[in-house]
Design a protein around this motif. Structure first.
Motif, PDB file in Angstrom:
ATOM      1  N   LYS A 281      -1.408   6.297   8.201  1.00 51.04           N
ATOM      2  CA  LYS A 281      -1.576   5.016   8.898  1.00 51.04           C
ATOM      3  C   LYS A 281      -2.158   3.932   7.995  1.00 51.04           C
ATOM      4  O   LYS A 281      -1.981   2.749   8.242  1.00 51.04           O
ATOM      5  N   GLU A 282      -2.863   4.364   6.940  1.00 50.55           N
ATOM      6  CA  GLU A 282      -3.484   3.402   6.018  1.00 50.55           C
ATOM      7  C   GLU A 282      -2.485   2.805   5.028  1.00 50.55           C
ATOM      8  O   GLU A 282      -2.841   1.913   4.257  1.00 50.55           O
ATOM      9  N   TYR A 283      -1.258   3.327   4.994  1.00 50.78           N
ATOM     10  CA  TYR A 283      -0.307   2.920   3.961  1.00 50.78           C
ATOM     11  C   TYR A 283       0.998   2.400   4.565  1.00 50.78           C
ATOM     12  O   TYR A 283       1.302   2.664   5.741  1.00 50.78           O
TER      13      TYR A 283
ATOM     14  N   LYS B 192       0.870  -1.183   0.000  1.00 51.19           N
ATOM     15  CA  LYS B 192       0.000   0.000   0.000  1.00 51.19           C
ATOM     16  C   LYS B 192       0.902   1.227   0.000  1.00 51.19           C
ATOM     17  O   LYS B 192       1.622   1.463   0.966  1.00 51.19           O
TER      18      LYS B 192
END
Lengths: 77, 365
Positions: B113-115, B26
């Protein structure tokens, strides 16, 4: 001692050259910068970092090498 | 059927196992401009499974010289969305998430935080320090690239305990001391080279192969074809001070976006009924804008001419490239004048636009 200095980015424009050799008798990076800033007053308003022998150093570092590079930050993208 | 990633898979250093790692990766790319386009293009082609793109800006014609994901049809579109259109055609097997908004102190932490990896393709120091600090706080590796005219810098920060951007340049330079691409120009192919190097670092991190450019700054000069590799040492205090300020991180404001909120594109002015155009260039600068009445107030004397700012209409300010007009907005804002917008395009584009959209007679005062 002869020192080879490389200028990157807009510092090459300030000094009108990408590299030069100067004779330097001082001890510290900060003293070398004093010499360069009196030679090129416009350098005083610029932000830059100094590398000695391909390693970025602080201004309190002793000059031991003959290869100095002076580089500005870039922001373009 | 032959696998799309066959040329990766047959490399012994990658193989199916490596390709699976790429699929699971990601990656968030900040900025879909000169650097962002090649970064996104190669990461999408390589099959990075989740690709985030954040950019608030819209495509204009002067972007097309280097921002290779866009074409004439993209002009006026948000860059993140226009990039996704092209990338979906390139590789529809991956998930592309767009954020057509500015990166801010408020949204950065949640987003990062998503990656797994953050790639910096932004074009201003404020965003670069924001990206660095948010990477330090969320402990994400940062693949950095930046360009100036014919030269570029590449490094990987905050990777495996390596140094951060602040270990290289602790504080942003004084405002206005380092010009950007729109002010001074850039060789179109340069961001292609530097952005491709950034994409390469991303893939090396994902795959765990080669030597990641951590603790080193690569300097590239397109005119001499020379590269210089400089060692960067880690300064622990730079991490500590960012982490110490982490609790108040989302209270900070990005100066640039206070300004860019008031930046508009020419394509937006059709919707504004009552406006005056203000040229903040110096009197001798060319081309003159014709086709619409223009008030001239050079930036250097703006503060002495506040009486020329109209209060009953929008004041649309322009200059040669959209830089001084932005400065004018800040000056006016400090004077409490808010009915002003900076036009991001420069004088020559404004002329093209006016000749196509307005037929008013010239009355240049």
């Amino acid at each position: 001692m002869n020192i080879n200095i490389k200028y990157f980015g807009l510092l090459a424009e300030v000094t009108q050259q990408e590299a030069e050799t100067i004779n330097f008798e001082g001890k510290l990076v900060s003293e070398l910068l004093d010499v360069l800033q009196s030679k090129y007053p416009a350098l005083k308003n610029k932000d830059f970092k100094v590398a000695q022998n391909q390693e970025l150093v602080s201004i309190n570092t002793e000059i031991t090498g003959q290869e100095i590079a002076i580089l500005p930050p870039f922001s373009g993208g | 059927m032959t696998n799309r990633y066959n040329r990766h898979i047959i490399l012994s250093e990658i193989g199916q196992i490596g390709q699976d790692k790429i699929t699971k990766a990601k990656v968030l790319v900040v900025g879909a401009g000169g650097l962002g386009c090649p970064i996104l293009q190669y990461l999408a082609a390589a099959g990075v499974g989740t690709l985030g793109i954040i950019d608030f800006d819209t495509v204009d014609i002067t972007n097309l010289q280097r921002q290779v994901l866009f074409g004439n049809a993209s002009i006026g579109q948000n860059k993140a969305i226009a990039a996704k259109e092209r990338l979906t055609d390139l590789n529809s097997d991956i998930s592309i998430i767009t954020y057509p908004e500015p990166l801010t102190y408020q949204n950065a932490i949640g987003l990062f935080k998503e990656y797994d990896i953050i790639v910096d393709g932004s074009d201003n120091f404020e965003t670069r320090y924001l990206v660095n600090d948010a990477c330090v706080i969320t402990n994400k590796p940062l693949v950095y690239g930046a360009i100036y005219k014919f030269e570029g810098q590449v490094s990987v920060f905050n990777y495996n305990n390596g140094p951060s951007y602040r270990c290289l340049f602790p504080e942003p330079p004084k405002k206005g001391t380092v010009p950007n691409c729109s002010e001074i120009g850039v060789l179109g192919v340069l961001p292609g080279i530097i952005g491709s190097m950034q994409a390469n670092e991303v893939l090396k991190i994902v795959l765990g192969i080669g030597d990641v450019l951590s603790g080193k700054l690569l300097y590239y000069n397109a005119l001499t074809c020379s590269t210089t590799l400089l060692k960067i040492n880690k300064t622990e205090e730079q991490f500590l001070s960012v982490l110490k300020d982490a609790p108040s991180f989302n209270k900070k404001q990005l100066n640039i976006y206070c300004d860019t909120e008031r930046v508009i594109s020419l394509y937006d002015i059709i919707n504004i009924e009552n406006f005056q155009l203000i040229d903040v260039r110096e009197p001798q600068e060319l081309p003159k804008v014709i086709g619409k009445e223009v008030t001239h107030i050079p930036l250097s004397s703006l503060e002495d001419n506040l009486d020329k700012i109209m209060f009953d209409k929008e004041n649309l300010i322009f200059c040669q490239s959209g830089v001084r007009s932005k400065q004018a907005i800040s000056i006016l804002k400090n004077q409490g004048i808010n009915n002003c917008f900076s036009i991001k395009e420069g004088a020559s584009e404004i002329n093209d636009f006016l000749s196509n959209h307005y037929k008013t007679t010239t009355n240049d005062r």
